[in-house]
Design a protein around this motif. Sequence first.
Motif, PDB file in Angstrom:
ATOM      1  N   LYS A 157       0.818  -1.220   0.000  1.00 39.24           N
ATOM      2  CA  LYS A 157       0.000   0.000   0.000  1.00 39.24           C
ATOM      3  C   LYS A 157       0.854   1.275   0.000  1.00 39.24           C
ATOM      4  N   GLU A 158       2.060   1.170  -0.560  1.00 42.44           N
ATOM      5  CA  GLU A 158       2.906   2.346  -0.721  1.00 42.44           C
ATOM      6  C   GLU A 158       2.452   3.184  -1.907  1.00 42.44           C
ATOM      7  N   VAL A 159       1.786   2.553  -2.875  1.00 42.94           N
ATOM      8  CA  VAL A 159       1.206   3.236  -4.036  1.00 42.94           C
ATOM      9  C   VAL A 159      -0.206   2.694  -4.256  1.00 42.94           C
ATOM     10  N   GLU A 160      -0.994   3.422  -5.017  1.00 50.10           N
ATOM     11  CA  GLU A 160      -2.375   3.017  -5.274  1.00 50.10           C
ATOM     12  C   GLU A 160      -2.560   2.361  -6.633  1.00 50.10           C
ATOM     13  N   ARG A 161      -1.560   2.510  -7.518  1.00 55.01           N
ATOM     14  CA  ARG A 161      -1.702   1.932  -8.850  1.00 55.01           C
ATOM     15  C   ARG A 161      -0.327   1.762  -9.498  1.00 55.01           C
ATOM     16  N   ILE A 162      -0.330   0.961 -10.543  1.00 54.68           N
ATOM     17  CA  ILE A 162       0.874   0.718 -11.338  1.00 54.68           C
ATOM     18  C   ILE A 162       0.605   1.194 -12.754  1.00 54.68           C
ATOM     19  N   ILE A 163       1.517   1.988 -13.290  1.00 55.89           N
ATOM     20  CA  ILE A 163       1.378   2.490 -14.659  1.00 55.89           C
ATOM     21  C   ILE A 163       2.578   2.004 -15.478  1.00 55.89           C
ATOM     22  N   LEU A 164       2.302   1.332 -16.568  1.00 53.02           N
ATOM     23  CA  LEU A 164       3.338   0.794 -17.439  1.00 53.02           C
ATOM     24  C   LEU A 164       3.255   1.461 -18.798  1.00 53.02           C
ATOM     25  N   THR A 165       4.392   1.894 -19.302  1.00 53.56           N
ATOM     26  CA  THR A 165       4.391   2.554 -20.609  1.00 53.56           C
ATOM     27  C   THR A 165       5.661   2.215 -21.377  1.00 53.56           C
ATOM     28  N   ARG A 166       5.589   2.432 -22.678  1.00 56.78           N
ATOM     29  CA  ARG A 166       6.704   2.073 -23.552  1.00 56.78           C
ATOM     30  C   ARG A 166       6.562   2.838 -24.864  1.00 56.78           C
ATOM     31  N   PRO A 167       7.649   3.339 -25.429  1.00 59.48           N
ATOM     32  CA  PRO A 167       7.541   3.997 -26.747  1.00 59.48           C
ATOM     33  C   PRO A 167       7.297   2.956 -27.824  1.00 59.48           C
ATOM     34  N   ALA A 168       6.388   3.244 -28.730  1.00 57.36           N
ATOM     35  CA  ALA A 168       6.051   2.289 -29.790  1.00 57.36           C
ATOM     36  C   ALA A 168       6.739   2.697 -31.082  1.00 57.36           C
ATOM     37  N   VAL A 169       8.029   2.396 -31.181  1.00 59.35           N
ATOM     38  CA  VAL A 169       8.770   2.812 -32.368  1.00 59.35           C
ATOM     39  C   VAL A 169       9.481   1.665 -33.065  1.00 59.35           C
ATOM     40  N   GLU A 170       9.422   0.450 -32.494  1.00 62.10           N
ATOM     41  CA  GLU A 170      10.236  -0.639 -33.021  1.00 62.10           C
ATOM     42  C   GLU A 170       9.969  -0.939 -34.490  1.00 62.10           C
ATOM     43  N   ALA A 171       8.683  -0.901 -34.885  1.00 62.31           N
ATOM     44  CA  ALA A 171       8.334  -1.274 -36.249  1.00 62.31           C
ATOM     45  C   ALA A 171       8.306  -0.075 -37.189  1.00 62.31           C
ATOM     46  N   GLY A 172       8.621   1.093 -36.677  1.00 60.52           N
ATOM     47  CA  GLY A 172       8.611   2.283 -37.511  1.00 60.52           C
ATOM     48  C   GLY A 172       7.205   2.699 -37.908  1.00 60.52           C
ATOM     49  N   GLU A 173       6.196   2.322 -37.111  1.00 67.69           N
ATOM     50  CA  GLU A 173       4.811   2.642 -37.429  1.00 67.69           C
ATOM     51  C   GLU A 173       4.216   3.509 -36.325  1.00 67.69           C
ATOM     52  N   ARG A 174       3.248   4.318 -36.692  1.00 70.04           N
ATOM     53  CA  ARG A 174       2.518   5.080 -35.693  1.00 70.04           C
ATOM     54  C   ARG A 174       1.326   4.254 -35.233  1.00 70.04           C
ATOM     55  N   LEU A 175       0.913   4.468 -33.980  1.00 73.26           N
ATOM     56  CA  LEU A 175      -0.169   3.662 -33.422  1.00 73.26           C
ATOM     57  C   LEU A 175      -1.447   3.748 -34.247  1.00 73.26           C
ATOM     58  N   GLY A 176      -1.706   4.910 -34.829  1.00 74.26           N
ATOM     59  CA  GLY A 176      -2.938   5.087 -35.573  1.00 74.26           C
ATOM     60  C   GLY A 176      -3.053   4.193 -36.791  1.00 74.26           C
ATOM     61  N   PHE A 177      -1.939   3.693 -37.319  1.00 77.31           N
ATOM     62  CA  PHE A 177      -1.973   2.857 -38.504  1.00 77.31           C
ATOM     63  C   PHE A 177      -2.104   1.370 -38.163  1.00 77.31           C
ATOM     64  N   LEU A 178      -2.081   1.044 -36.873  1.00 78.73           N
ATOM     65  CA  LEU A 178      -2.241  -0.343 -36.475  1.00 78.73           C
ATOM     66  C   LEU A 178      -3.716  -0.655 -36.280  1.00 78.73           C
TER      67      LEU A 178
END
Length: 355
Positions: A157-178
């Motif tokens: 109970k040191e935090v209330e939530r976990i947030i995970l994130t990552r840049p989506a650049v590996e395939a050279g595509e923007r998220l909108g095109f997936l």
Amino acid sequence: MHKVWEEKIVFADRREAIALLGERDEYLKVLIDNFDCRLVSRGEELTIDGEENLVCQVAQIMRELQYLYRQGTTITMHEVRYSVGLVQRGKGEALHSLFSDTILVTSRGRHVRPKTLGQRIYLDTIRRSSITFGIGPAGTGKTYLAVVMAVAALRAKEVERIILTRPAVEAGERLGFLPGDLQDKVDPYLRPLYDALHDILGFDTYQKLLAKGIIEIAPLAYMRGRTLEDAFIILDEAQNTTGNQMKMFLTRLGFGSRMVITGDLSQVDLPHGVSSGLREASHILRSVRGIGVVELDSLDVIRHDVVARIVEAYNRHETIHKKLSIENIVPSNAMDIAVKIDAENVNTQKQEDNR
């Protein structure tokens, strides 16, 4: 002439003896290859004879492995070889504290603890820092241990939530095109984080926390404009952030929150000429109070012996390539260069096998 010293290690039963010496005595062979001692295994007892200093070192390794096994950990070749390496480098006293630091127990009852001194430094830095940079090659446990620490903080109970994130650049595509909705777009990039959460929490618990919003998974672009409070935030694959993206992310830190930023600077997938935000930030912020920078190396690679050798081979190749570039070696020498690199790798491999 050195006085012959003898120590005995007594195993609880045959199962423990096999667990500590190996199915076909493969762990025992590692000890024999690295210490000039006479080791004899009979049933549920191991006798060690030789020079006092060496005998004590082998006995220390066996007792620490025995302690680790009795704590519920499956002994692998990594634990054996890493223990041997620490003792030979005069750091045997660190074994017990390393093996006794349990972070949490997974849904399947597995005890998670640091497996190398580098990992322990990484975990200690996360505990005391608001922001931690974990930099190192594949297999060093950067992401997995960050998720473990996030779950441990949530349970405490040191935090209330976990947030995970990552840049989506590996395939050279923007998220909108997936194809698909946001979750479908993000899934391929965040799979390593999902895998870690499933392993630690179990699939059902993970799904419940995700549905309640206690676990949030989003692409880095969706962090802009937010202030993240009472959260444990992990930015994975941070080597693929730009300088502006990294600054944006770091300034999202709110009260009661902690951040862990992980990445491998040898695997930057940004366009040519674009500098890594991770590299930039780790240099600019290294001396800032509340921020810790931990650099793991090939000694901290856990997955498989071959992975550590791959990392070392690539490091040698890059070192030689840089040296040849400085010396302006022309392309006509390419075959000679390749032969030289291969010869050095073969020699190093033989030295590893002999150890």
